[in-house]
Structures are given as structure tokens and as C-alpha cells.
Design a protein around this motif. Structure first.
Motif, short mmCIF file in Angstrom:
data_model
loop_
_atom_site.label_atom_id
_atom_site.label_comp_id
_atom_site.label_asym_id
_atom_site.label_seq_id
_atom_site.Cartn_x
_atom_site.Cartn_y
_atom_site.Cartn_z
N THR A 42 0.83 -1.20 0.00
CA THR A 42 0.00 0.00 0.00
C THR A 42 0.87 1.24 0.00
N ASN A 43 0.24 2.34 -0.38
CA ASN A 43 0.83 3.65 -0.17
C ASN A 43 0.52 4.05 1.27
N ILE A 44 0.98 5.22 1.68
CA ILE A 44 0.63 5.75 2.99
C ILE A 44 -0.88 5.98 3.01
N ILE A 45 -1.53 5.52 4.06
CA ILE A 45 -2.97 5.72 4.26
C ILE A 45 -3.14 6.68 5.43
N LYS A 46 -3.72 7.86 5.15
CA LYS A 46 -3.86 8.88 6.19
C LYS A 46 -5.31 9.07 6.55
N GLY A 47 -5.56 9.05 7.85
CA GLY A 47 -6.89 9.34 8.36
C GLY A 47 -6.78 10.45 9.40
N PRO A 48 -7.91 10.83 9.98
CA PRO A 48 -7.88 11.93 10.93
C PRO A 48 -7.07 11.64 12.20
N GLN A 49 -7.00 10.37 12.60
CA GLN A 49 -6.30 10.04 13.84
C GLN A 49 -5.11 9.11 13.66
N LEU A 50 -4.91 8.62 12.43
CA LEU A 50 -3.79 7.70 12.25
C LEU A 50 -3.28 7.71 10.82
N THR A 51 -2.02 7.29 10.70
CA THR A 51 -1.36 7.11 9.41
C THR A 51 -0.82 5.69 9.43
N GLN A 52 -0.97 4.97 8.31
CA GLN A 52 -0.53 3.59 8.29
C GLN A 52 -0.07 3.18 6.90
N ARG A 53 0.72 2.10 6.87
CA ARG A 53 1.17 1.53 5.61
C ARG A 53 1.44 0.05 5.83
N PHE A 54 1.16 -0.77 4.82
CA PHE A 54 1.28 -2.22 4.93
C PHE A 54 2.35 -2.76 3.99
N ASN A 63 -9.96 5.04 6.50
CA ASN A 63 -8.72 4.26 6.50
C ASN A 63 -8.98 2.83 6.05
N VAL A 64 -10.02 2.21 6.60
CA VAL A 64 -10.34 0.82 6.25
C VAL A 64 -10.70 0.72 4.78
N SER A 65 -11.50 1.65 4.29
CA SER A 65 -11.89 1.66 2.88
C SER A 65 -10.67 1.84 1.98
N ASP A 66 -9.80 2.79 2.32
CA ASP A 66 -8.58 3.02 1.52
C ASP A 66 -7.70 1.78 1.51
N LEU A 67 -7.55 1.12 2.66
CA LEU A 67 -6.73 -0.08 2.74
C LEU A 67 -7.26 -1.15 1.80
N PHE A 68 -8.55 -1.48 1.90
CA PHE A 68 -9.09 -2.56 1.08
C PHE A 68 -9.07 -2.20 -0.40
N LYS A 69 -9.29 -0.94 -0.75
CA LYS A 69 -9.20 -0.54 -2.16
C LYS A 69 -7.80 -0.74 -2.70
N GLN A 70 -6.79 -0.32 -1.92
CA GLN A 70 -5.41 -0.47 -2.37
C GLN A 70 -5.02 -1.93 -2.51
N LEU A 71 -5.43 -2.75 -1.55
CA LEU A 71 -5.11 -4.18 -1.63
C LEU A 71 -5.81 -4.84 -2.82
N GLU A 72 -7.08 -4.49 -3.05
CA GLU A 72 -7.82 -5.07 -4.16
C GLU A 72 -7.24 -4.66 -5.51
N GLN A 73 -6.78 -3.41 -5.63
CA GLN A 73 -6.20 -2.95 -6.89
C GLN A 73 -4.99 -3.78 -7.29
N GLY A 74 -4.22 -4.24 -6.32
CA GLY A 74 -3.06 -5.04 -6.63
C GLY A 74 -3.32 -6.53 -6.46
#
Length: 110
Positions: A57-69, A96-107
Motif C-alpha cells: 500500500t501507499n501511505i494511508i492517512k486518516g484523521p487520527q492515524l497514518t498507516q502503511r502495509f 482508512n479501512v476503505s482506503d486499505l481494502f481498495k489499495q489491496l484489491e487494486q493489486g
């Protein structure tokens, strides 16, 4: 579930093609990822990437957290999650959850 400072999130696949179902079919039941809290997610991930760690994934930014897998280990199926939380924040935003699953599904990286 919480055991001391460790949190366990239990998931179940909701359909034949869900990411969880596909993960279990390929790797069996077990941990899907391990989260590591860092002070600066972007810097930590850049340093790890410079040392050869690949990411799904790319960096996933939300209002309270930033994450990358990280890229999933081919043997165990485990990914590493690097997560930076704002003070006193818990949980995950829907974005964040939506962005994560979209990025994983795209790849196709269930």
C-alpha cells in the motif's frame, strides 16, 4: 480481544471472494498482519523501503492515524503494518479501512 498491550482482531470471510476468505484459502487460519506502532510512519517506511522492504500500500492517512502495509510474506501470509497514531486515538476510521481494502484489491493483494 485484548491481552495486556496486545490487541487481537478476529475476522471472518463474508463471501467466497472476500479478502479474508481468499487469505484463509491460500495461507490457512492465522495472523494476517502484525501492527508496529511508530512515531513517524512516513519516515519509518521510507527508511525501510530504502533498505529493501516492499509495500503493498501507499501511505494511508486518516484523521487520527497514518498507516502503511508491507508486501505479504509468501510463506506465512503475514504483512507488517506500520502505524502512527495521534494522541489518545483508538480504533480505525471508515476512510482508512476503505482506503486499505481498495489499495489491496487494486493489486490483487488480499
Amino acid at each position: 480481544m485484548i491481552a495486556g498491550p496486545i490487541k487481537f482482531v478476529l475476522l471472518q470471510g463474508v463471501g467466497e471472494n472476500s479478502q479474508i476468505t481468499r487469505f484463509i484459502q491460500k495461507y490457512g487460519a492465522g495472523p494476517q498482519h502484525i501492527a508496529i506502532e511508530v512515531e513517524d510512519c512516513e519516515t519509518a517506511c521510507q527508511e525501510l523501503e530504502n533498505q529493501g522492504l516492499e509495500f503493498n500500500t501507499n501511505i494511508i492517512k486518516g484523521p487520527q492515524l497514518t498507516q502503511r502495509f508491507s508486501k505479504r510474506c509468501e510463506n506465512s501470509g503475514v504483512m507488517l503494518e506500520f502505524i502512527e497514531r495521534k494522541e489518545n486515538s483508538e480504533g480505525f476510521s471508515e476512510q482508512n479501512v476503505s482506503d486499505l481494502f481498495k489499495q489491496l484489491e487494486q493489486g490483487d493483494n488480499f
